[in-house]
Write a protein that holds these residues in place. Structure first.
Motif, short mmCIF file in Angstrom:
data_model
loop_
_atom_site.label_atom_id
_atom_site.label_comp_id
_atom_site.label_asym_id
_atom_site.label_seq_id
_atom_site.Cartn_x
_atom_site.Cartn_y
_atom_site.Cartn_z
N ASP A 119 -5.48 -13.56 -1.03
CA ASP A 119 -5.42 -13.05 0.34
C ASP A 119 -4.52 -11.81 0.37
O ASP A 119 -3.30 -11.92 0.32
N PRO A 121 -2.86 -8.17 1.87
CA PRO A 121 -2.49 -7.56 3.15
C PRO A 121 -3.63 -6.68 3.68
O PRO A 121 -4.42 -6.14 2.89
N GLU A 122 -3.71 -6.54 4.99
CA GLU A 122 -4.82 -5.81 5.61
C GLU A 122 -4.92 -4.38 5.08
O GLU A 122 -6.02 -3.88 4.83
N LYS A 123 -3.79 -3.71 4.89
CA LYS A 123 -3.81 -2.33 4.40
C LYS A 123 -4.50 -2.24 3.05
O LYS A 123 -5.30 -1.33 2.80
N GLU A 124 -4.21 -3.20 2.17
CA GLU A 124 -4.81 -3.18 0.84
C GLU A 124 -6.30 -3.53 0.91
O GLU A 124 -7.12 -2.95 0.20
#
Length: 214
Positions: A119, A121-124
């Motif tokens: 899971d 991070p959103e940025k990645e």
């Protein structure tokens, strides 16, 4: 004198602002334009069953055109910001995108996954989706092929993504001077601490490798 923000920080802010705007537009396309087109499509299907034979061929053409337009809008919305990227993760978003990609461009993409998805991070997640998207779009626009492959390898030390096509290839050094898309993939990966390598040979296809430490 007021200190100036680092170049990478500025680039990161710009990309984040762009992504927020793309997300908003994608939502409007999906829930607004997309739903309206679908309502028109179902209405035309109904009309098609009631018109006389002289109009039937015309209505069939219009219905097919409407269906194609809906497909293109769906792909555009997913390209702008796939909704599953936030809710279900990177692999789910890629699977959704690849289905639309194949139906739109006629390019069959073999999708392979090894290891267990982490899971991110959103940025990645957004960055990895964008660089894969850029690579696949380049295949559709320039490779002149009907086959490609993408592999996600989740390992202890990191995530490794390989995208290969079996197209006409290009001279990497020359293309790097002319293509902002290739440069943007490298820059985006650099901003999240990852890397991008591009190899290609004329008449022998292209391979793009992304890696991100975990």
């Amino acid at each position: 004198m007021k200190p100036q923000p680092a170049k990478n920080t500025v680039s990161s802010y710009i990309i984040q602002a762009q992504e927020q705007e793309l997300k908003r537009i994608a939502l409007e396309l999906h829930e607004g334009v997309g739903q309206t087109l679908y309502s028109l499509y179902t209405g035309m299907q109904l009309i098609e069953t009631t018109v006389d034979q002289s109009m039937k061929g015309y209505m069939e053409d219009m219905t097919q055109l409407m269906e194609k337009t809906i497909q293109e809008v769906r792909l555009l919305a997913v390209e702008l910001h796939p909704p599953t990227l936030t809710t279900l993760g990177l692999l789910s978003a890629m699977k959704t995108y690849l289905k639309l990609y194949t139906s739109t461009y006629g390019i069959e993409v073999e999708f392979n996954v090894s290891g267990d998805e982490v899971d991110l991070p959103e940025k990645e997640r957004i960055t990895l989706f964008r660089v894969c998207q850029e690579a696949l779009n380049n295949i559709a626009m320039h490779a002149d092929t009907t086959q490609a492959s993408i592999t996600f390898a989740w390992k202890t030390e990191g995530l490794f993504i390989s995208i290969h096509d079996f197209g006409k290839g290009f001279e990497v050094e020359t293309a790097m001077k002319q293509s902002t898309g290739l440069a943007s993939m490298i820059e985006r990966m650099d901003l999240i601490g990852g890397s991008c390598s591009i190899s290609s040979k004329v008449k022998d296809g292209t391979a793009i490798e992304f890696s991100l430490p975990l």
